[in-house]
Design a protein around this motif. Structure first.
Motif, PDB file in Angstrom:
ATOM      1  N   TYR A 242     -15.011  13.741  17.788  1.00  0.00           N
ATOM      2  CA  TYR A 242     -16.306  13.746  17.091  1.00  0.00           C
ATOM      3  C   TYR A 242     -16.657  15.184  16.717  1.00  0.00           C
ATOM      4  CZ  TYR A 242     -16.133   9.101  19.011  1.00  0.00           C
ATOM      5  OH  TYR A 242     -15.719   7.826  19.331  1.00  0.00           O
ATOM      6  N   ASN A 243     -15.868  15.726  15.776  1.00  0.00           N
ATOM      7  CA  ASN A 243     -15.991  17.142  15.430  1.00  0.00           C
ATOM      8  C   ASN A 243     -16.613  17.394  14.066  1.00  0.00           C
ATOM      9  OD1 ASN A 243     -13.884  16.254  13.822  1.00  0.00           O
ATOM     10  ND2 ASN A 243     -12.307  17.475  14.856  1.00  0.00           N
ATOM     11  N   ASN A 244     -17.107  16.357  13.408  1.00  0.00           N
ATOM     12  CA  ASN A 244     -17.845  16.554  12.164  1.00  0.00           C
ATOM     13  C   ASN A 244     -19.138  17.309  12.458  1.00  0.00           C
ATOM     14  OD1 ASN A 244     -19.966  15.781  10.072  1.00  0.00           O
ATOM     15  ND2 ASN A 244     -18.165  14.845   9.148  1.00  0.00           N
ATOM     16  N   PRO A 245     -19.514  18.281  11.629  1.00  0.00           N
ATOM     17  CA  PRO A 245     -20.752  19.038  11.890  1.00  0.00           C
ATOM     18  C   PRO A 245     -21.984  18.167  12.079  1.00  0.00           C
ATOM     19  CG  PRO A 245     -19.491  20.089  10.151  1.00  0.00           C
ATOM     20  CD  PRO A 245     -18.796  18.794  10.448  1.00  0.00           C
ATOM     21  N   GLY A 246     -22.013  17.001  11.401  1.00  0.00           N
ATOM     22  CA  GLY A 246     -23.156  16.109  11.536  1.00  0.00           C
ATOM     23  C   GLY A 246     -23.287  15.489  12.902  1.00  0.00           C
ATOM     24  N   LEU A 247     -22.203  15.543  13.696  1.00  0.00           N
ATOM     25  CA  LEU A 247     -22.217  14.946  15.029  1.00  0.00           C
ATOM     26  C   LEU A 247     -22.529  15.952  16.123  1.00  0.00           C
ATOM     27  CD1 LEU A 247     -19.120  12.582  14.664  1.00  0.00           C
ATOM     28  CD2 LEU A 247     -21.534  12.071  14.260  1.00  0.00           C
ATOM     29  N   TYR A 248     -22.785  17.200  15.728  1.00  0.00           N
ATOM     30  CA  TYR A 248     -23.208  18.201  16.710  1.00  0.00           C
ATOM     31  C   TYR A 248     -24.723  18.156  16.835  1.00  0.00           C
ATOM     32  CZ  TYR A 248     -18.603  20.009  17.558  1.00  0.00           C
ATOM     33  OH  TYR A 248     -17.296  20.129  17.967  1.00  0.00           O
ATOM     34  N   THR A 249     -25.173  17.034  17.308  1.00  0.00           N
ATOM     35  CA  THR A 249     -26.579  16.769  17.553  1.00  0.00           C
ATOM     36  C   THR A 249     -26.669  16.112  18.924  1.00  0.00           C
ATOM     37  OG1 THR A 249     -28.580  15.709  16.628  1.00  0.00           O
ATOM     38  CG2 THR A 249     -26.503  14.481  16.452  1.00  0.00           C
ATOM     39  N   ASP A 250     -27.852  15.698  19.337  1.00  0.00           N
ATOM     40  CA  ASP A 250     -27.998  15.075  20.648  1.00  0.00           C
ATOM     41  C   ASP A 250     -27.329  13.703  20.689  1.00  0.00           C
ATOM     42  OD1 ASP A 250     -29.394  17.118  21.939  1.00  0.00           O
ATOM     43  OD2 ASP A 250     -31.299  16.442  21.132  1.00  0.00           O
ATOM     44  N   TRP A 251     -26.526  13.486  21.722  1.00  0.00           N
ATOM     45  CA  TRP A 251     -25.972  12.168  22.040  1.00  0.00           C
ATOM     46  C   TRP A 251     -26.689  11.672  23.287  1.00  0.00           C
ATOM     47  CZ3 TRP A 251     -20.790   9.974  20.567  1.00  0.00           C
ATOM     48  CH2 TRP A 251     -20.278  10.584  19.415  1.00  0.00           C
ATOM     49  N   PHE A 252     -27.281  10.497  23.203  1.00  0.00           N
ATOM     50  CA  PHE A 252     -27.912   9.863  24.362  1.00  0.00           C
ATOM     51  C   PHE A 252     -27.019   8.703  24.781  1.00  0.00           C
ATOM     52  CE2 PHE A 252     -31.316  12.046  22.154  1.00  0.00           C
ATOM     53  CZ  PHE A 252     -31.900  12.747  23.205  1.00  0.00           C
ATOM     54  N   VAL A 253     -26.610   8.711  26.042  1.00  0.00           N
ATOM     55  CA  VAL A 253     -25.468   7.916  26.456  1.00  0.00           C
ATOM     56  C   VAL A 253     -25.822   6.959  27.593  1.00  0.00           C
ATOM     57  CG1 VAL A 253     -23.062   8.050  27.186  1.00  0.00           C
ATOM     58  CG2 VAL A 253     -24.062   9.930  25.865  1.00  0.00           C
TER      59      VAL A 253
END
Length: 336
Positions: free
Chosen positions: A114-125
């Motif tokens: 998950y290395n797309n710049p758009g995915l460097y946001t908060d992940w709630f898991v």
């Protein structure tokens, strides 16, 4: 010669004006509130004044099956929709979770995929059953290692504020201790016996029973489904989990229950139920699915879901991730 140059310039002028006009009316500038942005997922609607988040589940397989395809399109969707965060419904690492915060799975199944710049946001898991086969404490502790990984406890809540100042209350529950059959195999789920279902259920009820008038939307995220038309359609654990939580969610007016566990994409809203279930478990492996009473949509395709709250609607778009592209399979709206 001068006359020829003048004629040529007069001929060129309309084309120049047309090209300039085309540039001024690009999709990025012509749509002020809603429309299409970019061409990575052409059917995906975006809303400039909306609050958006993406949902995927059952994904951590070192890029195998469709994980890389889904990750690529998840990144495109994050940019197109200007997603505030990513929600994982569990089974983050197959087959046996992670052993520690230094486990290679973190790099091979999460950071490098998950290395797309758009995915460097908060992940709630949330936690899935395969996560319980490893160290669930390691997934909690990774919140201190990664800027984007958020799992402060086995269950927790988060309140978001939309562009209009309204609030979205989201609960991330740990469904694993509520699955009766798991207790028959304590060696497989070593941390299960440590969990207190009475305390968690009390917390769920108290958190949902909020008196905050600004909270307009309530969403619960968990791993196991209340309903399924897929592999676990007639599963005793699924029926038992429904009996434990379906009435409670209706009682506290939970707008959406988001889950996974089944490796497909489903939307189910049985008759006389208030809560709509959104199942997004096709982040990697895909299984056959089907219908049951209340099925709105079902697809055995790799993909994820996008959620957008705008005005008085929650708009859910189900996205299929093809090997080279993506498409929107279904759009569903909840209106309040």
């Amino acid at each position: 010669m001068k006359i020829q140059k003048i004629v040529f310039l007069l001929w060129l002028l309309p084309s120049s004006i047309y090209l300039f006009a085309q540039q001024k009316t690009s999709p990025f500038e012509s749509e002020k509130s809603t429309g299409y942005r970019g061409n990575d997922i052409p059917e995906l609607r975006y809303y400039d004044d909306g609050f958006s988040f993406l949902v995927l589940g059952d994904f951590g397989r070192v890029g195998d099956y469709y994980q890389k395809d889904v990750a690529r399109e998840l990144g495109n969707a994050a940019i197109v929709s200007n997603a505030e965060c990513i929600i994982s419904v569990g089974d983050n690492f197959y087959p046996n979770g992670v052993a520690s915060t230094q486990d290679h799975h973190w790099k091979a199944s999460f950071e490098e995929i998950y290395n797309n710049p758009g995915l460097y946001t908060d992940w709630f898991v949330a936690l899935g059953n395969h996560d319980y086969q490893g160290s669930i404490q390691a997934q909690i502790e990774y919140s201190s290692v990664s800027r984007r990984w958020n799992m402060p406890a086995t269950y927790y809540s988060k309140t978001f504020t939309t562009a209009k100042g309204e609030k979205l209350l989201m609960l991330f529950i740990d469904t694993n201790p509520f699955i009766d059959s798991y207790y028959k195999n304590p060696q497989k789920y070593p941390d299960l016996a440590k969990q207190d279902t009475i305390t968690q259920r009390k917390w769920i009820e108290e958190t949902l029973n909020t008196s905050d008038p600004a909270i307009k939307w309530k969403v619960v995220v968990g791993h196991h489904p209340l309903y399924s038309g897929g592999k676990r359609k007639n599963n005793k654990d699924t029926a038992s989990f429904e009996s434990k939580f379906a009435d409670l969610f209706d009682q506290y007016k939970v707008d959406a229950y988001i889950c996974g566990h089944e490796h497909d994409l489903q939307i189910v809203k049985p008759k006389k139920r208030y809560t709509t279930q959104f199942l997004s478990g096709a982040g990697s492996e895909v299984r056959e699915t089907g219908n049951r009473e209340g099925t709105v949509f079902a697809a055995a395709e790799p993909g994820f879901m996008t959620f957008t709250i705008v005005k008085n609607k929650m708009i859910v778009q189900t996205v299929k991730a093809n090997p080279a592209s993506a498409s929107v399979l279904h759009t569903y709206e909840i209106t309040k």
